[in-house]
Design a protein around this motif. Structure first.
Motif, PDB file in Angstrom:
ATOM      1  N   TYR A  56       0.854  -1.201   0.000  1.00 26.24           N
ATOM      2  CA  TYR A  56       0.000   0.000   0.000  1.00 26.24           C
ATOM      3  C   TYR A  56       0.884   1.242   0.000  1.00 26.24           C
ATOM      4  CZ  TYR A  56       1.024   0.651   4.960  1.00 26.24           C
ATOM      5  OH  TYR A  56       1.676   0.853   6.150  1.00 26.24           O
ATOM      6  N   VAL A  57       0.249   2.392  -0.213  1.00 25.39           N
ATOM      7  CA  VAL A  57       0.970   3.665  -0.239  1.00 25.39           C
ATOM      8  C   VAL A  57       0.657   4.405   1.066  1.00 25.39           C
ATOM      9  CG1 VAL A  57       1.397   5.783  -1.526  1.00 25.39           C
ATOM     10  CG2 VAL A  57       0.550   3.745  -2.725  1.00 25.39           C
ATOM     11  N   VAL A  59      -0.002   7.150   3.752  1.00 30.04           N
ATOM     12  CA  VAL A  59      -0.383   8.568   3.671  1.00 30.04           C
ATOM     13  C   VAL A  59      -0.304   9.172   5.072  1.00 30.04           C
ATOM     14  CG1 VAL A  59      -1.840   8.291   1.632  1.00 30.04           C
ATOM     15  CG2 VAL A  59      -2.862   8.029   3.894  1.00 30.04           C
ATOM     16  N   GLY A  60      -0.138  10.476   5.124  1.00 25.06           N
ATOM     17  CA  GLY A  60      -0.074  11.158   6.418  1.00 25.06           C
ATOM     18  C   GLY A  60       1.028  10.575   7.281  1.00 25.06           C
ATOM     19  N   GLU A  62       1.332   7.505   8.386  1.00 30.89           N
ATOM     20  CA  GLU A  62       1.336   6.039   8.423  1.00 30.89           C
ATOM     21  C   GLU A  62       2.756   5.471   8.383  1.00 30.89           C
ATOM     22  OE1 GLU A  62      -2.899   4.556   6.650  1.00 30.89           O
ATOM     23  OE2 GLU A  62      -1.370   5.055   5.169  1.00 30.89           O
ATOM     24  N   LEU A  94     -11.451  -3.076  -2.301  1.00 30.64           N
ATOM     25  CA  LEU A  94     -10.182  -2.723  -2.942  1.00 30.64           C
ATOM     26  C   LEU A  94     -10.014  -3.412  -4.296  1.00 30.64           C
ATOM     27  CD1 LEU A  94      -7.690  -2.931   0.073  1.00 30.64           C
ATOM     28  CD2 LEU A  94      -8.971  -0.954  -0.780  1.00 30.64           C
ATOM     29  N   ARG A 109      -9.668  10.772   0.312  1.00 34.04           N
ATOM     30  CA  ARG A 109      -9.151  10.398   1.633  1.00 34.04           C
ATOM     31  C   ARG A 109      -7.638  10.550   1.742  1.00 34.04           C
ATOM     32  NH1 ARG A 109     -13.267   6.603   4.153  1.00 34.04           N
ATOM     33  NH2 ARG A 109     -14.990   6.799   2.707  1.00 34.04           N
ATOM     34  N   LEU A 111      -5.437   9.657  -0.293  1.00 32.05           N
ATOM     35  CA  LEU A 111      -4.706   8.510  -0.840  1.00 32.05           C
ATOM     36  C   LEU A 111      -3.918   8.882  -2.100  1.00 32.05           C
ATOM     37  CD1 LEU A 111      -7.458   5.764  -0.446  1.00 32.05           C
ATOM     38  CD2 LEU A 111      -5.365   6.025   0.915  1.00 32.05           C
ATOM     39  N   PRO A 133      -1.856  -1.702   5.762  1.00 31.61           N
ATOM     40  CA  PRO A 133      -1.859  -0.630   6.757  1.00 31.61           C
ATOM     41  C   PRO A 133      -2.644  -1.089   7.976  1.00 31.61           C
ATOM     42  CG  PRO A 133      -3.496  -0.183   5.056  1.00 31.61           C
ATOM     43  CD  PRO A 133      -2.823  -1.474   4.684  1.00 31.61           C
ATOM     44  N   ARG A 146      -8.829   1.624   9.663  1.00 35.90           N
ATOM     45  CA  ARG A 146      -9.461   2.951   9.776  1.00 35.90           C
ATOM     46  C   ARG A 146     -10.970   2.876   9.881  1.00 35.90           C
ATOM     47  NH1 ARG A 146      -6.210   7.493   8.551  1.00 35.90           N
ATOM     48  NH2 ARG A 146      -4.156   6.953   7.749  1.00 35.90           N
ATOM     49  N   SER A 150     -12.193  -2.210   4.397  1.00 40.84           N
ATOM     50  CA  SER A 150     -11.620  -2.534   3.074  1.00 40.84           C
ATOM     51  C   SER A 150     -10.760  -3.790   3.142  1.00 40.84           C
ATOM     52  CB  SER A 150     -10.750  -1.379   2.573  1.00 40.84           C
ATOM     53  OG  SER A 150     -11.493  -0.198   2.510  1.00 40.84           O
ATOM     54  N   TYR A 151      -9.888  -3.860   4.136  1.00 40.71           N
ATOM     55  CA  TYR A 151      -8.993  -5.018   4.216  1.00 40.71           C
ATOM     56  C   TYR A 151      -9.716  -6.264   4.718  1.00 40.71           C
ATOM     57  CZ  TYR A 151      -4.899  -2.811   2.410  1.00 40.71           C
ATOM     58  OH  TYR A 151      -4.013  -2.231   1.527  1.00 40.71           O
TER      59      TYR A 151
HETATM   60  N1  LIG Z   1      -2.392   4.154   2.975  1.00 38.78           N
HETATM   61  C1  LIG Z   1      -3.544   3.540   3.110  1.00 38.78           C
HETATM   62  N2  LIG Z   1      -4.162   3.063   2.052  1.00 38.78           N
HETATM   63  C2  LIG Z   1      -5.371   2.451   2.205  1.00 38.78           C
HETATM   64  C3  LIG Z   1      -5.962   2.309   3.457  1.00 38.78           C
HETATM   65  C4  LIG Z   1      -5.268   2.818   4.590  1.00 38.78           C
HETATM   66  O1  LIG Z   1      -5.704   2.726   5.753  1.00 38.78           O
HETATM   67  N3  LIG Z   1      -4.072   3.427   4.367  1.00 38.78           N
HETATM   68  N4  LIG Z   1      -7.188   1.697   3.560  1.00 38.78           N
HETATM   69  C5  LIG Z   1      -7.616   0.927   4.631  1.00 38.78           C
HETATM   70  O2  LIG Z   1      -8.656   0.357   4.625  1.00 38.78           O
HETATM   71  C6  LIG Z   1      -8.052   1.769   2.372  1.00 38.78           C
HETATM   72  C7  LIG Z   1      -8.531   3.194   2.227  1.00 38.78           C
HETATM   73  N5  LIG Z   1      -9.236   3.668   3.381  1.00 38.78           N
HETATM   74  C8  LIG Z   1      -8.976   4.871   3.997  1.00 38.78           C
HETATM   75  C9  LIG Z   1      -9.886   5.295   4.954  1.00 38.78           C
HETATM   76  C10 LIG Z   1      -9.672   6.499   5.604  1.00 38.78           C
HETATM   77  C11 LIG Z   1      -8.565   7.281   5.305  1.00 38.78           C
HETATM   78  C12 LIG Z   1      -8.369   8.572   6.050  1.00 38.78           C
HETATM   79  O3  LIG Z   1      -8.884   8.736   7.147  1.00 38.78           O
HETATM   80  N6  LIG Z   1      -7.613   9.527   5.488  1.00 38.78           N
HETATM   81  C13 LIG Z   1      -7.331  10.783   6.146  1.00 38.78           C
HETATM   82  C14 LIG Z   1      -6.129  11.426   5.517  1.00 38.78           C
HETATM   83  C15 LIG Z   1      -4.880  10.618   5.698  1.00 38.78           C
HETATM   84  C16 LIG Z   1      -4.061  11.100   6.847  1.00 38.78           C
HETATM   85  O4  LIG Z   1      -3.494  12.213   6.748  1.00 38.78           O
HETATM   86  O5  LIG Z   1      -3.923  10.358   7.837  1.00 38.78           O
HETATM   87  C17 LIG Z   1      -8.529  11.706   5.990  1.00 38.78           C
HETATM   88  O6  LIG Z   1      -9.357  11.496   5.082  1.00 38.78           O
HETATM   89  O7  LIG Z   1      -8.619  12.623   6.815  1.00 38.78           O
HETATM   90  C18 LIG Z   1      -7.662   6.834   4.373  1.00 38.78           C
HETATM   91  C19 LIG Z   1      -7.877   5.632   3.711  1.00 38.78           C
HETATM   92  C20 LIG Z   1      -7.244   1.347   1.175  1.00 38.78           C
HETATM   93  N7  LIG Z   1      -5.986   2.046   1.085  1.00 38.78           N
END
Ligand SMILES: Nc1nc2c(c(=O)[nH]1)N(C=O)[C@@H](CNc1ccc(C(=O)N[C@@H](CCC(=O)O)C(=O)O)cc1)CN2
Ligand SMILES: Nc1ncnc2c1ncn2[C@@H]1O[C@H](COP(=O)(O)OP(=O)(O)OP(=O)(O)O)[C@@H](O)[C@H]1O
Length: 212
Positions: A56-57, A59-60, A62, A94, A109, A111, A133, A146, A150-151
């Motif tokens: 996975y990639v 973000v923030g 992680e 996914l 989100r 991503l 993640p 989160r 998804s996973y």
């Molecule tokens: N890197 C990553 N990719 C992933 C996941 C993950 O947890 N991390 N996921 C796991 O299932 C799925 C995507 N689900 C997600 C659900 C919520 C947020 C989220 O809360 N994002 C924050 C911004 C990121 C940050 O700065 O921390 C936001 O929207 O405020 C991100 C991904 C698939 N890909």
């Protein structure tokens, strides 16, 4: 409160706590931790020589940091393995695409996602190493994500017996994490301080938990 709503409430509270702790991480310590995690996963790829890695990639804040995909791609290219990265569907399931280093596209989100042809939800079934993640995991492999599920959905399609490794910050490997029946377990975790830790509390319970 019913048992189920108690578990849901515990997940919500734990997520909030873990996300707050991640926000409070010092940037320099976070960068050092990201490097340690990326190196541990690259070493795992070099030892196990998988043919397909689903990762996975980050973000923030992680674990693994934004350069994790490039570090894994370099490790994969040593052994000519294919690297798959997730593409989030509207239903929060996914899809997957192969990644060979092309620029990633910004998505919802926060991503960053690959832009190549979508391989379908079942592509994770080709992976012989899966990197996920997580906000936390516990000693028997319960994984707290989160909250999109998804996973939980994607890991149902993993090949039985394939190692599933959650990347964590120090302090996120817990003795016990709240879990529901649908939660798919991981078989190992990587933390900056410990490197790879096998989570084998349920060995013998489910062959898919083995690290191999
Ligand atoms: N890197 C990553 N990719 C992933 C996941 C993950 O947890 N991390 N996921 C796991 O299932 C799925 C995507 N689900 C997600 C659900 C919520 C947020 C989220 O809360 N994002 C924050 C911004 C990121 C940050 O700065 O921390 C936001 O929207 O405020 C991100 C991904 C698939 N890909
Ligand atoms: N196999 C499944 N099919 C459809 N929905 C599911 C499945 N598994 C879990 N869900 C749904 O996903 C939601 C969130 O689940 P949970 O709290 O376990 O997410 P999570 O593992 O923390 O999140 P993520 O996997 O996105 O990081 C729940 O409402 C659950 O009903």
């Amino acid at each position: 409160m019913s048992d189920l709503s108690a578990v849901l409430a515990a997940k919500v509270a734990l997520r909030a706590d873990l996300l707050a702790r991640r926000r409070a991480l010092d940037p320099a310590a976070r960068a050092t931790a990201a490097l340690a995690v990326a190196q541990a996963v690259a070493a795992l790829i070099q030892t196990r020589r998988p043919t397909t890695v689903a990762a996975y990639v980050p973000v923030g804040n992680e674990p693994g940091g934004p350069d994790l995909p490039q570090a894994l791609l370099t490790a994969c290219m040593d052994g000519t393995a294919t690297l798959l990265l997730p593409v989030l569907r509207d239903d929060l399931d996914l899809d997957w695409a192969r990644w060979s280093g092309e620029p990633l596209a910004r998505a919802s989100r926060g991503l960053r996602q690959p832009t190549g042809p979508l391989l379908g939800r079942h592509a994770i079934g080709h992976a012989d190493l899966i990197i996920t993640p997580a906000l936390a995991a516990d000693r028997v492999g319960h994984r707290l994500g989160r909250g999109g599920g998804s996973y939980d959905r994607a890991l149902i399609r993993a090949r039985p017996g394939v190692p599933i490794v959650a990347l964590l910050h120090d302090g996120e490997l817990l003795d016990r994490a709240p879990a529901e029946a649908h939660d798919r377990r991981v078989t190992a975790a990587v933390t900056p301080a410990t490197g790879l830790v096998r989570l084998d509390g349920a060995l013998g319970d489910d062959a898919s938990l083995a690290l191999g």
